[in-house]
Design a protein around this motif. Structure first.
Motif, short mmCIF file in Angstrom:
data_model
loop_
_atom_site.label_atom_id
_atom_site.label_comp_id
_atom_site.label_asym_id
_atom_site.label_seq_id
_atom_site.Cartn_x
_atom_site.Cartn_y
_atom_site.Cartn_z
N GLY A 115 40.62 35.45 22.48
CA GLY A 115 40.37 34.40 21.57
C GLY A 115 40.22 33.20 22.36
N LEU A 116 40.00 33.48 23.99
CA LEU A 116 39.68 32.68 25.03
C LEU A 116 38.71 33.03 26.11
CD1 LEU A 116 39.97 29.80 26.43
CD2 LEU A 116 42.06 30.48 27.51
N ARG A 117 37.82 32.39 26.46
CA ARG A 117 37.18 32.69 27.79
C ARG A 117 36.24 31.51 28.22
NH1 ARG A 117 31.51 35.85 25.27
NH2 ARG A 117 30.60 34.24 24.12
N LEU A 118 35.65 31.84 29.35
CA LEU A 118 34.47 30.93 30.02
C LEU A 118 33.23 31.73 29.91
CD1 LEU A 118 36.07 29.21 33.22
CD2 LEU A 118 36.15 28.27 30.71
N LEU A 138 47.30 30.92 34.15
CA LEU A 138 45.80 31.46 33.47
C LEU A 138 44.87 31.62 34.50
CD1 LEU A 138 44.05 31.47 30.76
CD2 LEU A 138 43.87 28.99 30.82
N ARG A 139 44.39 33.00 34.22
CA ARG A 139 43.20 33.19 34.86
C ARG A 139 41.97 33.44 33.90
NH1 ARG A 139 43.52 35.54 40.09
NH2 ARG A 139 41.89 36.77 39.98
N LEU A 140 40.89 32.74 34.24
CA LEU A 140 39.68 32.60 33.79
C LEU A 140 38.57 33.09 34.87
CD1 LEU A 140 40.08 29.58 31.69
CD2 LEU A 140 39.68 32.02 30.80
N VAL A 141 38.98 34.23 35.37
CA VAL A 141 38.32 34.73 36.85
C VAL A 141 37.37 35.85 36.46
CG1 VAL A 141 38.61 35.62 39.22
CG2 VAL A 141 39.58 33.46 38.20
N ASN A 142 38.13 36.88 35.69
CA ASN A 142 37.42 38.28 35.52
C ASN A 142 36.80 38.62 34.43
OD1 ASN A 142 40.33 37.92 37.10
ND2 ASN A 142 39.28 40.01 37.71
N PRO A 143 35.99 39.44 34.56
CA PRO A 143 34.88 39.93 33.52
C PRO A 143 35.74 40.88 32.47
CG PRO A 143 34.64 41.22 35.21
CD PRO A 143 35.26 40.06 35.72
N ARG A 144 35.32 41.13 31.38
CA ARG A 144 36.25 42.05 30.38
C ARG A 144 36.38 43.47 30.99
NH1 ARG A 144 34.69 41.87 24.97
NH2 ARG A 144 33.74 39.77 25.38
N SER A 145 35.40 43.74 31.81
CA SER A 145 35.74 45.11 32.27
C SER A 145 36.93 45.75 33.41
CB SER A 145 34.47 45.52 32.99
OG SER A 145 33.78 44.73 33.82
N THR A 146 37.60 44.44 33.76
CA THR A 146 38.61 44.53 34.76
C THR A 146 39.66 45.57 34.31
OG1 THR A 146 37.99 41.99 35.51
CG2 THR A 146 40.14 43.26 36.34
N SER A 147 40.19 46.30 35.32
CA SER A 147 41.15 47.12 35.27
C SER A 147 41.82 47.18 36.39
CB SER A 147 40.45 48.49 34.81
OG SER A 147 41.47 49.48 34.86
N SER A 148 43.13 47.07 36.55
CA SER A 148 44.01 47.07 37.61
C SER A 148 45.56 47.31 37.46
CB SER A 148 44.00 45.50 38.02
OG SER A 148 44.96 45.14 38.97
#
Length: 359
Positions: free
Chosen positions: A191-194, A337-347
């Motif tokens: 529910g939150l993105r940049l 809060l991190r608003l740095v990564n794309p939705r594909s991020t996996s870690s």
């Protein structure tokens, strides 16, 4: 329902005064959940409105309670579960985490930013910031506080078992609280993105209803200075910007600032903004609307110097995750809060938790 599970459910509720319960998915499998009763914005933000906090409004209907996974989740047969002493699921991207939660049945969902914010604001109001595994198995400021190692990283403790730390790692400092909101693994929230720096949300807690949160979903809304929700790309919507030219090198270019017009939009993926959440400020002419405070996107009230950070990039779509990991150190916490990564991020440092609301 399995009668043995029934008895355990009653025992959990009795032991916690109803604060914890066991909820079952549509296959009858259990998750240990923490009940969060409805409250108003004014209950957690001094001078706030009498409106119900958005975490308790789904599709225009007020909810008396929401249920949050007590523990960071694991996955069994493609479904998310909240169970103690487990190695939390990692290497999972946003859409996979969302699916693992929603596959459990109606009302189950990826924990939303609105829900996370409600808990973070409750913590601040009550003067309690949970500690956690933010420094390779222990808390950076309280190194004697440790969890049970479940994953080793570069010869040191990385992840620890869910809920294996002391009660100071629970959101309310008690055995009945939500564990590991500070550290262990970052957690995707819905529910939150940049989007190119523009702050976009899905209204209220509608993200809890299994809605489309895809990159092109029409449910994403931008925010005007008066707090109203409008179509993305509308004039004078609220954004995060750098205060200096970010350049193209992989470097921290300082704390973001709330603006309506980007002056320093990055052109390269590499640079990022980072700094203490409580130090965030807005351009002159912007009075921070209540919605940003209630969603813990901007700070409110007196500084508590809890040190949690906000990170951002103002290029492309950036999905949100919260809390920090075992490697985040003092910038981790309930307001991190991190608003740095794309939705594909996996870690190996990124997981999730499910939540439930009656729909």
């Amino acid at each position: 329902m399995n009668t043995n599970f029934d008895a355990v459910k009653l025992a959990v509720e009795a032991a916690t005064g109803g604060k914890n319960t066991i909820l079952f998915d549509d296959l009858g499998n259990p998750s240990i959940m923490v009940r969060i009763p409805k409250f108003k914005i004014s209950d957690v933000i001094a001078g706030g409105s009498q409106n119900v906090h958005p975490a308790f409004i789904v599709n225009g209907v007020e909810k008396d309670e929401i249920y949050i996974s007590k523990y960071q989740n694991i996955i069994v047969n493609d479904r998310a579960y909240s169970l103690p002493m487990q190695d939390p699921k990692t290497y999972i991207n946003f859409d996979q985490a969302k699916k693992a939660c929603e596959s459990k049945g109606k009302g189950w969902h990826l924990m939303t930013n609105a829900e996370w914010a409600a808990i973070a604001l409750w913590c601040k109001k009550n003067g309690y910031y949970p500690r956690g595994n933010n420094n390779y198995g222990c808390d950076i400021s309280y190194p004697h506080e440790k969890g049970v190692k479940t994953y080793e990283y570069e010869g040191k403790t990385g992840r620890v078992g869910t809920g294996s730390g002391p009660v100071t790692w629970a959101h309310d400092g008690s055995d009945s609280g939500i564990y590991d909101l500070n550290g262990n693994v970052w957690e995707w929230v819905g529910g939150l993105r940049l989007k190119d720096g523009e702050i976009q949300v899905i209204a209220d807690n509608n993200a809890a209803a299994g809605v489309d949160m895809g990159a092109n979903s029409s449910l994403w809304k931008a925010i005007k200075k008066d707090g109203s929700l409008v179509a993305p790309g509308s004039a004078d919507t609220l954004k995060f910007d750098y205060t200096v030219d970010p350049g193209t090198a992989s470097a921290n270019k300082g704390l973001a600032k709330l603006v309506t017009t980007l002056s320093h939009k990055q052109t390269s993926e590499s640079p990022y903004s980072a700094g203490a959440f409580e130090d965030l400020t807005a351009d002159s002419g912007i009075t921070v609307p209540e919605i940003l405070k209630s969603l813990a996107i901007m700070p409110h009230g007196e500084k508590d110097n809890h040190g949690d950070h906000l990170w951002m990039r103002n290029i492309g779509e950036r999905l949100s995750f919260r809390g920090g990991s075992f490697a985040t150190s003092s910038p981790a916490g309930v307001f991190a809060l991190r608003l740095v990564n794309p939705r594909s991020t996996s870690s190996h440092e990124l997981g999730f938790r499910s939540a439930f609301v009656n729909l």
